[in-house]
Scaffold this motif. Structure first.
Motif, mmCIF file in Angstrom:
data_model
loop_
_atom_site.group_PDB
_atom_site.id
_atom_site.type_symbol
_atom_site.label_atom_id
_atom_site.label_comp_id
_atom_site.label_asym_id
_atom_site.label_seq_id
_atom_site.Cartn_x
_atom_site.Cartn_y
_atom_site.Cartn_z
ATOM 1 N N ILE A 1 6.829 20.913 9.261
ATOM 2 C CA ILE A 1 5.806 19.999 8.752
ATOM 3 C C ILE A 1 6.276 19.465 7.389
ATOM 4 O O ILE A 1 6.667 20.237 6.518
ATOM 5 N N PHE A 2 6.220 18.139 7.253
ATOM 6 C CA PHE A 2 6.618 17.476 6.017
ATOM 7 C C PHE A 2 5.494 16.599 5.513
ATOM 8 O O PHE A 2 4.710 16.053 6.301
ATOM 9 N N GLN A 3 5.432 16.441 4.201
ATOM 10 C CA GLN A 3 4.541 15.473 3.582
ATOM 11 C C GLN A 3 5.426 14.411 2.946
ATOM 12 O O GLN A 3 6.419 14.743 2.288
ATOM 13 N N VAL A 4 5.085 13.147 3.169
ATOM 14 C CA VAL A 4 5.895 12.043 2.657
ATOM 15 C C VAL A 4 5.006 11.057 1.913
ATOM 16 O O VAL A 4 3.836 10.891 2.236
ATOM 17 N N ILE A 5 5.582 10.418 0.913
ATOM 18 C CA ILE A 5 4.901 9.367 0.168
ATOM 19 C C ILE A 5 5.804 8.144 0.190
ATOM 20 O O ILE A 5 7.017 8.259 0.022
ATOM 21 N N GLY A 6 5.205 6.996 0.414
ATOM 22 C CA GLY A 6 5.975 5.764 0.429
ATOM 23 C C GLY A 6 5.108 4.575 0.773
ATOM 24 O O GLY A 6 3.880 4.655 0.749
ATOM 25 N N GLU A 7 5.765 3.471 1.099
ATOM 26 C CA GLU A 7 5.066 2.233 1.409
ATOM 27 C C GLU A 7 5.240 1.888 2.877
ATOM 28 O O GLU A 7 6.326 2.033 3.431
ATOM 29 N N LEU A 8 4.155 1.396 3.485
ATOM 30 C CA LEU A 8 4.189 0.981 4.885
ATOM 31 C C LEU A 8 4.635 -0.472 4.972
ATOM 32 O O LEU A 8 4.195 -1.306 4.185
ATOM 33 N N GLU A 9 5.498 -0.745 5.918
ATOM 34 C CA GLU A 9 5.992 -2.099 6.149
ATOM 35 C C GLU A 9 6.060 -2.341 7.648
ATOM 36 O O GLU A 9 6.199 -1.404 8.423
ATOM 37 N N LYS B 1 0.826 -1.200 0.000
ATOM 38 C CA LYS B 1 0.000 0.000 0.000
ATOM 39 C C LYS B 1 0.861 1.251 0.000
ATOM 40 O O LYS B 1 1.667 1.457 0.891
ATOM 41 N N SER B 2 0.667 2.084 -1.003
ATOM 42 C CA SER B 2 1.364 3.356 -1.081
ATOM 43 C C SER B 2 0.515 4.405 -0.381
ATOM 44 O O SER B 2 -0.679 4.526 -0.653
ATOM 45 N N VAL B 3 1.107 5.131 0.566
ATOM 46 C CA VAL B 3 0.363 6.118 1.339
ATOM 47 C C VAL B 3 1.073 7.465 1.343
ATOM 48 O O VAL B 3 2.273 7.553 1.076
ATOM 49 N N ARG B 4 0.294 8.485 1.691
ATOM 50 C CA ARG B 4 0.805 9.849 1.824
ATOM 51 C C ARG B 4 0.483 10.318 3.233
ATOM 52 O O ARG B 4 -0.670 10.273 3.655
ATOM 53 N N LEU B 5 1.492 10.741 3.959
ATOM 54 C CA LEU B 5 1.332 11.208 5.334
ATOM 55 C C LEU B 5 1.795 12.652 5.435
ATOM 56 O O LEU B 5 2.663 13.092 4.690
ATOM 57 N N CYS B 6 1.252 13.337 6.405
ATOM 58 C CA CYS B 6 1.668 14.702 6.691
ATOM 59 C C CYS B 6 1.851 14.804 8.200
ATOM 60 O O CYS B 6 1.011 14.336 8.963
ATOM 61 N N GLY B 7 2.971 15.368 8.626
ATOM 62 C CA GLY B 7 3.213 15.489 10.055
ATOM 63 C C GLY B 7 4.461 16.296 10.366
ATOM 64 O O GLY B 7 5.167 16.759 9.476
ATOM 65 N N ARG B 8 4.720 16.432 11.649
ATOM 66 C CA ARG B 8 5.866 17.212 12.139
ATOM 67 C C ARG B 8 7.088 16.302 12.247
ATOM 68 O O ARG B 8 7.014 15.204 12.781
ATOM 69 N N LEU B 9 8.220 16.769 11.755
ATOM 70 C CA LEU B 9 9.470 16.021 11.857
ATOM 71 C C LEU B 9 10.048 16.224 13.253
ATOM 72 O O LEU B 9 10.439 17.324 13.614
ATOM 73 N N ASP B 10 10.047 15.161 14.044
ATOM 74 C CA ASP B 10 10.519 15.253 15.424
ATOM 75 C C ASP B 10 11.959 14.793 15.605
ATOM 76 O O ASP B 10 12.618 15.208 16.555
ATOM 77 N N ILE C 1 1.369 25.048 6.425
ATOM 78 C CA ILE C 1 0.066 24.425 6.204
ATOM 79 C C ILE C 1 -0.759 24.532 7.489
ATOM 80 O O ILE C 1 -0.235 24.411 8.586
ATOM 81 N N ASP C 2 -2.041 24.809 7.321
ATOM 82 C CA ASP C 2 -2.961 24.818 8.454
ATOM 83 C C ASP C 2 -3.371 23.368 8.665
ATOM 84 O O ASP C 2 -4.190 22.825 7.917
ATOM 85 N N PHE C 3 -2.793 22.713 9.669
ATOM 86 C CA PHE C 3 -2.960 21.278 9.859
ATOM 87 C C PHE C 3 -4.416 20.913 10.178
ATOM 88 O O PHE C 3 -4.915 19.889 9.709
ATOM 89 N N ILE C 4 -5.100 21.750 10.941
ATOM 90 C CA ILE C 4 -6.507 21.484 11.273
ATOM 91 C C ILE C 4 -7.361 21.566 10.008
ATOM 92 O O ILE C 4 -8.207 20.696 9.747
ATOM 93 N N LEU C 5 -7.141 22.589 9.201
ATOM 94 C CA LEU C 5 -7.877 22.741 7.954
ATOM 95 C C LEU C 5 -7.570 21.586 7.008
ATOM 96 O O LEU C 5 -8.479 21.048 6.350
ATOM 97 N N TYR C 6 -6.309 21.164 6.930
ATOM 98 C CA TYR C 6 -5.899 20.033 6.090
ATOM 99 C C TYR C 6 -6.689 18.774 6.475
ATOM 100 O O TYR C 6 -7.253 18.098 5.617
#
Length: 120
Positions: free
Chosen positions: A69-77, A23-32, A98-103
């Motif tokens: 905030i980064f957006q990433v695309i890839g496969e979950l394993e 499954k290829s997915v797109r995630l958005c989140g904070r780089l910690d 990006i307005d994360f709540i609006l997103y």
């Protein structure tokens, strides 16, 4: 051709749903966290504090700004080594501002609309 990635929220990722590279997915989140030597990073949802480990071996080196905030695309394993879900990242981009709540609201509304269209 590579998949564009289904938009998924970090807190929606479950070990049971993960098939190796299926499954290829797109995630958005904070780089910690980012360790370029181990090609590992941690991406978290600023609202729910859930997180996912990124395998960044395909995108190193990338311009790291912890807390951005980064957006990433890839496969979950599922990683037996880490005993957790790992995303093999193949695309990463900064989406600071990006307005994360609006997103999240837009993605939720889009899902609802698509679901209502498929029911008819």
């Amino acid at each position: 051709m590579l998949e564009h990635g289904e938009v998924v929220f970090i807190d929606e990722i479950k070990k049971e749903d993960v098939g190796v590279g299926e499954k290829s997915v797109r995630l958005c989140g904070r780089l910690d966290d980012h360790n370029f030597e181990d090609c590992r990073a941690t991406l978290s949802d600023p609202q729910t504090c859930s997180s996912v480990i990124l395998d960044t071996s395909l995108v190193e080196p990338f311009d790291t700004h912890l807390g951005s905030i980064f957006q990433v695309i890839g496969e979950l394993e599922y990683s037996e080594t880490d005993c957790t879900v790992v995303m093999r990242t193949r695309v990463i981009r900064s989406v600071d501002g990006i307005d994360f709540i609006l997103y999240k609201n837009v993605i939720t509304a889009q899902r609802k609309y698509i679901s209502s269209r498929s029911d008819t």
